[in-house]
Design an enzyme around this catalytic site. Structure first.
Site, PDB file in Angstrom:
ATOM      1  N   GLU A   1       0.090  -0.975   5.977  1.00 28.18           N
ATOM      2  CA  GLU A   1       1.119  -0.329   6.781  1.00 28.18           C
ATOM      3  C   GLU A   1       0.906   1.172   6.863  1.00 28.18           C
ATOM      4  O   GLU A   1       1.150   1.783   7.901  1.00 28.18           O
ATOM      5  CB  GLU A   1       2.500  -0.634   6.194  1.00 28.18           C
ATOM      6  CG  GLU A   1       3.664  -0.354   7.159  1.00 28.18           C
ATOM      7  CD  GLU A   1       4.149   1.084   7.132  1.00 28.18           C
ATOM      8  OE1 GLU A   1       4.885   1.480   8.043  1.00 28.18           O
ATOM      9  OE2 GLU A   1       3.779   1.839   6.200  1.00 28.18           O
TER      10      GLU A   1
ATOM     11  N   ASP B   1       0.833  -1.201   0.000  1.00 30.58           N
ATOM     12  CA  ASP B   1       0.000   0.000   0.000  1.00 30.58           C
ATOM     13  C   ASP B   1       0.873   1.259   0.000  1.00 30.58           C
ATOM     14  O   ASP B   1       2.014   1.249   0.478  1.00 30.58           O
ATOM     15  CB  ASP B   1      -0.971   0.007   1.177  1.00 30.58           C
ATOM     16  CG  ASP B   1      -0.282  -0.045   2.530  1.00 30.58           C
ATOM     17  OD1 ASP B   1       0.650  -0.854   2.692  1.00 30.58           O
ATOM     18  OD2 ASP B   1      -0.675   0.716   3.442  1.00 30.58           O
TER      19      ASP B   1
END
Length: 379
Positions: free
Chosen positions: A137, A71
């Site tokens: 994250e 991400d």
């Protein structure tokens, strides 16, 4: 300019996928397909809408795990970029531009290509190689690495060493690695007073006035001295909020958001106790909702740090500096397994910025560093 190496080709493929937290947009299936082709057992681990995967090659011996996230943060205004953020290019200066180039799709590509090369050269390597990859994250970080680690703990899955691909370098590739991180303890502090008219302060209790001396003392408090690996613990107030919106009303409550970044010289319990003692000293009517984002962790010189430092020197000629500075990372969750954790990735000068970029040739060097570390630990 077209990509000229397997690492850059894969990095561009990953960057072209707009995997803004918690989306993955096919990055993980692409990585799993590549890893399965060189003998990894791959296991998708979706948790509460977050895509994660675990992959492992080998059945016995020590485990070297590569960890990271697919991400990325939002691009911001796309018209502020010199090119679309998810259309990676290598410019005339040799810079790879695109969201995630440094944080951390470049590292992911280097990990995969390094492992492919290592397995090809050393098909019967000792020990095991693993990947722990998440798409959470940059977001809440609840259903990503933290949750996968708990599943690994339930399985009694051992992780001896872990390389997290966070962009650790400051000026030149490999000049710094992170061998630990400070803990992060947040709090939402509510100070209760009594609402009233500003013309009749004797009939009210202004929580702003009441809180000010205590907040000043908290900000000035010396929490610890740090140690050889960590700076002293810091306390920062990030937000103050009070008032009704009217200029003639004394508010009834004040809310303050604060955060400790703390070293191994302090504990959560002791920081909480000392905070509460200061608030009580000022005779405040208070309440705190605490939020622990992660405990401090430290990897002292040993097998992993020594192997990484030697590999950086072999590839770049540079001496690396271990550091615990900066924010938190998913390494804090992995370290709870008793794992040696080191973060190693490209230069972090443009992470989260418009026109995020990294020197394209650095990703090939990073691939070599990961490869040499594999050789040192697993042959």
């Amino acid at each position: 300019m077209s990509p000229v190496s397997p690492t850059l080709e894969l990095a561009c493929d990953l960057i072209s996928r707009p995997s803004v937290t918690p989306l993955d947009e096919g990055c993980q299936p692409l990585m799993m397909k590549r890893l399965a082709a060189c003998g990894f057992q791959t296991e998708p681990l979706p948790i509460e809408g977050v895509e994660n995967f675990w992959a492992i090659r080998g059945t016995t011996g020590p485990v070297l795990c590569f960890a990271g996230h697919t991400d990325v943060v939002p691009s911001g205004p796309q018209d502020a970029w010199t090119q679309p953020p998810f259309a990676p290019i290598i410019d005339a200066q040799g810079m790879l531009l695109g969201r995630g180039a440094a944080d951390m799709k470049g590292s992911l590509a280097a990990m995969v290509v390094a492992v492919e090369r290592f397995v090809s050269d050393h098909p019967d390597h000792r020990g095991r190689i693993a990947f722990l990859i998440t798409s959470d994250e940059e977001g809440p970080a609840v259903h990503g690495t933290r949750a996968v680690v708990e599943r690994l703990r339930e399985r009694n899955q051992q992780l001896d060493w872990c390389i997290v691909g966070e962009p650790s370098s400051t000026d030149l590739l490999g000049d710094m690695v992170k061998n630990g991180r400070r803990g992060s303890l947040g709090g939402t502090l509510t100070i209760r007073g009594k609402q009233g008219h500003v013309a009749y302060p004797h009939l009210a209790r202004n929580p702003i006035h009441l809180a000010a001396p205590a907040l000043a003392e908290l900000a000035a408090e010396h929490w610890d001295d740090g140690n050889a690996f960590f700076p002293p613990t810091s306390f920062q107030i990030s937000n103050l909020n009070a008032g009704t919106g009217a200029t003639n009303v004394i508010p009834g409550t004040l809310v303050a958001l604060f955060n400790f970044r703390f070293s191994t010289e302090s504990t959560v319990e002791r920081l909480q106790q000392r905070t509460q003692m200061i608030l009580d000293k000022h005779k405040l009517d208070w309440h705190i909702d605490w939020s622990l984002s992660g405990l401090p962790f430290l990897t002292e010189p040993g097998d992993l740090l020594d192997a990484i430092a030697a590999s950086i020197h072999e590839v770049t000629g540079r001496e690396t500096t271990p550091s615990t500075s900066g924010g938190t990372s998913d390494g804090r969750f992995i370290a709870t397994l008793g794992t040696q954790v080191v973060e190693l990735g490209p230069v972090n000068a443009t992470i989260h910025q418009v026109n995020e970029k990294v020197l394209a040739s650095d990703l090939d060097l990073l691939t070599d560093i990961y490869y040499r570390t594999l050789v040192r630990l697993l042959t």
